[in-house]
Design an enzyme around this catalytic site. Structure first.
Site, mmCIF file in Angstrom:
data_model
loop_
_atom_site.group_PDB
_atom_site.id
_atom_site.type_symbol
_atom_site.label_atom_id
_atom_site.label_comp_id
_atom_site.label_asym_id
_atom_site.label_seq_id
_atom_site.Cartn_x
_atom_site.Cartn_y
_atom_site.Cartn_z
ATOM 1 N N LYS A 21 0.846 -1.205 0.000
ATOM 2 C CA LYS A 21 0.000 0.000 0.000
ATOM 3 C C LYS A 21 0.881 1.254 0.000
ATOM 4 O O LYS A 21 0.629 2.197 -0.762
ATOM 5 C CB LYS A 21 -0.931 -0.005 1.227
ATOM 6 C CG LYS A 21 -2.093 -0.978 1.088
ATOM 7 C CD LYS A 21 -2.762 -1.324 2.409
ATOM 8 C CE LYS A 21 -3.806 -2.419 2.202
ATOM 9 N NZ LYS A 21 -4.288 -3.021 3.464
ATOM 10 N N GLN B 254 -4.855 -1.948 9.711
ATOM 11 C CA GLN B 254 -4.815 -3.273 9.086
ATOM 12 C C GLN B 254 -5.483 -4.316 9.978
ATOM 13 O O GLN B 254 -5.239 -4.380 11.186
ATOM 14 C CB GLN B 254 -3.354 -3.660 8.790
ATOM 15 C CG GLN B 254 -3.184 -4.933 7.979
ATOM 16 C CD GLN B 254 -3.731 -4.832 6.554
ATOM 17 O OE1 GLN B 254 -3.679 -3.790 5.925
ATOM 18 N NE2 GLN B 254 -4.266 -5.925 6.053
ATOM 19 N N ASP C 282 -11.513 2.426 4.342
ATOM 20 C CA ASP C 282 -11.877 1.006 4.325
ATOM 21 C C ASP C 282 -13.383 0.811 4.205
ATOM 22 O O ASP C 282 -13.844 -0.281 3.856
ATOM 23 C CB ASP C 282 -11.429 0.343 5.640
ATOM 24 C CG ASP C 282 -10.140 -0.439 5.500
ATOM 25 O OD1 ASP C 282 -9.894 -0.984 4.406
ATOM 26 O OD2 ASP C 282 -9.391 -0.522 6.492
HETATM 27 N N1 GUN Z 1 -7.187 -7.123 5.993
HETATM 28 C C1 GUN Z 1 -7.544 -7.808 4.875
HETATM 29 N N2 GUN Z 1 -8.194 -7.005 4.022
HETATM 30 C C2 GUN Z 1 -8.247 -5.788 4.592
HETATM 31 C C3 GUN Z 1 -8.791 -4.528 4.184
HETATM 32 O O1 GUN Z 1 -9.376 -4.359 3.114
HETATM 33 N N3 GUN Z 1 -8.640 -3.513 5.069
HETATM 34 C C4 GUN Z 1 -8.016 -3.651 6.263
HETATM 35 N N4 GUN Z 1 -7.924 -2.589 7.074
HETATM 36 N N5 GUN Z 1 -7.505 -4.800 6.666
HETATM 37 C C5 GUN Z 1 -7.620 -5.859 5.826
#
Ligand code: GUN
Length: 293
Positions: free
Chosen positions: A54, A98, A121
């Site tokens: 990211k 995350q 998110d």
């Molecule tokens: N863990 C797996 N997929 C995601 C996501 O799309 N966002 C976040 N914050 N954690 C994740």
């Protein structure tokens, strides 16, 4: 044997990212640099990979990014303080914590602490409500948005189709079901899960089958209606001593046996995965625009 169409998420994501780069440049011209903060608590190896990628994508697009890595022993209170700091920081438009956090963290409370205007998110209750209401000012969770985008770009018609989503998580299954049933997509949707009776029979009804359970190669050939479109959201690490890393990535679908039955299918890796990051970048642009207007 039928040769299915391979839905190349990497290629579609590259196109989306190119558009994001141009939109970021347009914002720069107005004195705005889209900013994303990614918070990782603990040392989950898969999460470390996601968070790194990211931050790298942000750099490639001309976004500002801040990676905050906290020890697994971080308390709920400390994490809340970090989130509050990011809420108040004008350089940050998007905040992502995350998932999954360590067990002692109350994830729901952390999500509620994020300013919904920065919740890229789309997990905050305010954004969940906007998804239900089909209000475009809300943030759509990245993986479901990526699945829909992939279907759209591939020209796969969802209107009137029988869609089966396996998995009811708040990250993928539930929001994806809402998107499929929305007035934009018009699919007929079934959400199946671990307690569903006769899962293979439910899946065999699907014109569009989406697997989002996190169980390696669970979906077998005899679960598939011939000619179905299969979207595999799973990214599972399974031990493979022939690999330098000691593991390989596999989806929730038994690809080798399922693919020949499908009209189209996503590979793992290179299917939904790259789309998720592209959608995160889109959401960050949306946040930067909405916070600046
Ligand atoms: N863990 C797996 N997929 C995601 C996501 O799309 N966002 C976040 N914050 N954690 C994740």
């Amino acid at each position: 044997m039928n040769q299915p169409r391979i839905l190349d998420g990497k290629a579609v994501a590259a196109t989306v990212l190119e558009a994001c780069r141009n939109q970021a440049a347009a914002l720069h011209a107005q004195g705005i640099t889209p900013g994303l903060a990614v918070v990782l608590v603990g040392e989950d190896p898969a999460s470390q990979v996601y968070v790194g990628s990211k931050a790298r994508t942000c750099a490639e697009l001309g976004f500002y990014s801040r990676k905050i890595v906290l020890p697994a022993t971080t308390s709920q209170q400390q994490l809340l303080e970090v989130v509050r700091g990011l809420n108040a920081d004008p350089a940050i438009h998007g905040i992502l914590v995350q998932s999954p956090p360590p067990k002692h963290i109350d994830e729901e409370a952390i999500i509620r602490a994020i300013d919904p205007r920065k919740d890229v998110d789309g997990f905050h209750p305010e954004n969940v409500a906007k998804l239900v209401l089909e209000d475009p000012t809300g943030f759509v969770p990245c993986t479901p948005a990526g699945c829909m985008n992939l279907l759209e770009v591939a020209g796969i018609a969802t209107a009137g189709a029988e869609a089966v989503v396996i998995g009811r998580s708040m990250i993928v299954g539930k929001p994806l079901a809402l998107l499929l049933v929305s007035k934009r997509a018009n699919a007929t949707v079934t959400i199946a899960h671990s307690r569903s009776r006769d899962l293979p029979a439910i899946c065999r009804r699907a014109d569009i089958l989406i697997a989002a359970v996190g169980r390696p190669e669970m979906v077998k050939a005899d679960w598939i209606k011939p000619g179905a479109v299969v979207i595999d959201v799973g990214i599972n690490r399974v031990a493979d001593p022939t690999k330098k890393s000691g593991y390989r990535l596999t989806g929730d679908v038994a690809y080798e046996e399922v693919a020949p039955l499908c009209a189209a299918i996503t590979p793992v890796p290179g299917g939904v995965g790259p789309m998720t990051i592209a959608m995160l970048m889109q959401n960050t642009l949306q946040a930067a625009r909405q916070l600046s207007s």
